[in-house]
Design a protein around this motif. Structure first.
Motif, short mmCIF file in Angstrom:
data_model
loop_
_atom_site.label_atom_id
_atom_site.label_comp_id
_atom_site.label_asym_id
_atom_site.label_seq_id
_atom_site.Cartn_x
_atom_site.Cartn_y
_atom_site.Cartn_z
N ARG A 1 -8.17 5.83 -4.93
CA ARG A 1 -7.41 4.66 -5.38
C ARG A 1 -7.47 3.49 -4.38
NH1 ARG A 1 -1.88 7.44 -7.02
NH2 ARG A 1 -1.27 5.74 -5.69
N VAL A 2 -8.45 3.54 -3.47
CA VAL A 2 -8.60 2.46 -2.48
C VAL A 2 -9.50 1.37 -3.07
CG1 VAL A 2 -9.49 1.85 -0.19
CG2 VAL A 2 -8.24 4.00 -0.53
N THR A 3 -9.00 0.13 -3.03
CA THR A 3 -9.75 -1.00 -3.58
C THR A 3 -10.49 -1.80 -2.52
OG1 THR A 3 -7.77 -2.39 -3.42
CG2 THR A 3 -8.16 -1.24 -5.52
N VAL B 1 -4.21 13.14 2.47
CA VAL B 1 -3.75 11.77 2.63
C VAL B 1 -4.30 10.97 1.46
CG1 VAL B 1 -3.73 9.75 4.13
CG2 VAL B 1 -3.81 12.05 5.14
N GLU B 2 -3.43 10.65 0.50
CA GLU B 2 -3.83 9.87 -0.66
C GLU B 2 -3.56 8.40 -0.37
OE1 GLU B 2 -1.44 11.53 -3.79
OE2 GLU B 2 -2.86 13.18 -4.13
N LEU B 3 -4.64 7.66 -0.22
CA LEU B 3 -4.54 6.23 0.08
C LEU B 3 -4.63 5.44 -1.21
CD1 LEU B 3 -7.06 6.43 3.01
CD2 LEU B 3 -4.59 6.13 3.26
N CYS B 4 -3.96 4.29 -1.24
CA CYS B 4 -3.96 3.47 -2.45
C CYS B 4 -3.95 2.00 -2.06
CB CYS B 4 -2.75 3.81 -3.29
SG CYS B 4 -2.65 2.87 -4.82
N GLY B 5 -4.80 1.21 -2.72
CA GLY B 5 -4.82 -0.23 -2.47
C GLY B 5 -5.77 -0.60 -1.36
N SER C 1 -1.84 0.81 11.25
CA SER C 1 -1.02 1.47 12.27
C SER C 1 0.06 2.35 11.62
CB SER C 1 -0.38 0.45 13.22
OG SER C 1 0.49 -0.40 12.52
N GLY C 2 0.63 1.91 10.50
CA GLY C 2 1.62 2.72 9.80
C GLY C 2 1.03 4.01 9.27
N ILE C 3 -0.17 3.93 8.71
CA ILE C 3 -0.84 5.13 8.19
C ILE C 3 -1.14 6.08 9.34
CG2 ILE C 3 -2.95 6.01 7.11
CD1 ILE C 3 -3.05 3.35 5.54
N ARG C 4 -1.66 5.52 10.42
CA ARG C 4 -1.99 6.32 11.60
C ARG C 4 -0.75 7.05 12.13
NH1 ARG C 4 -3.42 2.33 14.67
NH2 ARG C 4 -5.36 2.03 13.54
N GLU C 5 0.36 6.35 12.21
CA GLU C 5 1.60 6.97 12.71
C GLU C 5 2.09 8.08 11.78
OE1 GLU C 5 4.33 3.73 13.16
OE2 GLU C 5 3.20 2.87 14.84
N GLN C 6 2.02 7.87 10.47
CA GLN C 6 2.44 8.90 9.52
C GLN C 6 1.60 10.17 9.67
OE1 GLN C 6 2.16 7.28 5.58
NE2 GLN C 6 3.89 5.89 5.85
N ILE C 7 0.29 9.99 9.75
CA ILE C 7 -0.61 11.15 9.87
C ILE C 7 -0.37 11.86 11.19
CG2 ILE C 7 -3.01 11.90 10.02
CD1 ILE C 7 -3.67 9.47 8.18
N ASP C 8 -0.29 11.11 12.29
CA ASP C 8 -0.10 11.72 13.60
C ASP C 8 1.23 12.48 13.68
OD1 ASP C 8 -2.56 10.79 14.32
OD2 ASP C 8 -1.82 9.20 15.65
N TYR C 9 2.25 11.97 13.03
CA TYR C 9 3.53 12.68 12.98
C TYR C 9 3.35 14.04 12.30
CZ TYR C 9 8.27 13.99 11.69
OH TYR C 9 9.44 14.69 11.53
N MET C 10 2.65 14.04 11.17
CA MET C 10 2.41 15.30 10.46
C MET C 10 1.57 16.26 11.30
SD MET C 10 4.07 15.22 7.61
CE MET C 10 3.33 16.52 6.63
N MET D 1 0.84 -1.18 0.00
CA MET D 1 0.00 0.00 0.00
C MET D 1 0.88 1.23 0.00
SD MET D 1 -2.87 1.69 2.17
CE MET D 1 -3.89 2.35 1.12
N ASP D 2 0.61 2.12 -0.91
CA ASP D 2 1.29 3.40 -0.94
C ASP D 2 0.37 4.45 -0.33
OD1 ASP D 2 3.60 2.54 -2.27
OD2 ASP D 2 2.58 2.65 -4.21
#
Length: 105
Positions: free
Chosen positions: A50-52, A14-18, A26-35, A1-2
């Motif tokens: 682009r979310v399937t 936040v452009e989600l894909c896949g 948890s990785g997405i959550r951490e990236q957003i919370d960091y920002m 997932m990109d």
């Protein structure tokens, strides 16, 4: 997932894909919370174009960020949620809390 995070003029897109599932949430959550900690974010835009696939962990990501933004007076916008993803978000009641918009194609 990109996942692409783009910050400009107090807006974090936040452009989600896949697939958005418990394996990557948890990785997405951490990236957003960091920002959110590092930037002066007033609006988060979740772009689902682009979310399937999405399960309840995707709802958790959105609702958790909504709660964080509500504390700071910010907002969350859902963009381009279509098909099954839109149905899941509608059933969860998210559209009663935040705006949904579609890009003009």
């Amino acid at each position: 997932m990109d996942t692409n995070l783009i910050y400009s003029d107090h807006v974090l897109t936040v452009e989600l894909c896949g697939e958005v599932d418990h394996h990557i949430s948890s990785g997405i959550r951490e990236q957003i919370d960091y920002m959110l900690e590092e930037c002066n974010v007033k609006t988060i835009v979740f772009d689902f174009s682009r979310v399937t696939f999405m399960d309840s962990s995707g709802i958790g990501i959105v609702l958790g960020r909504y709660n964080k933004m509500a504390v700071s007076g910010g907002q969350v916008i859902i963009r381009n949620a279509r098909g099954l993803v839109r149905q899941i978000l509608e059933m969860s009641g998210i559209f009663s809390l935040m705006k949904h918009e579609e890009d003009k194609e």
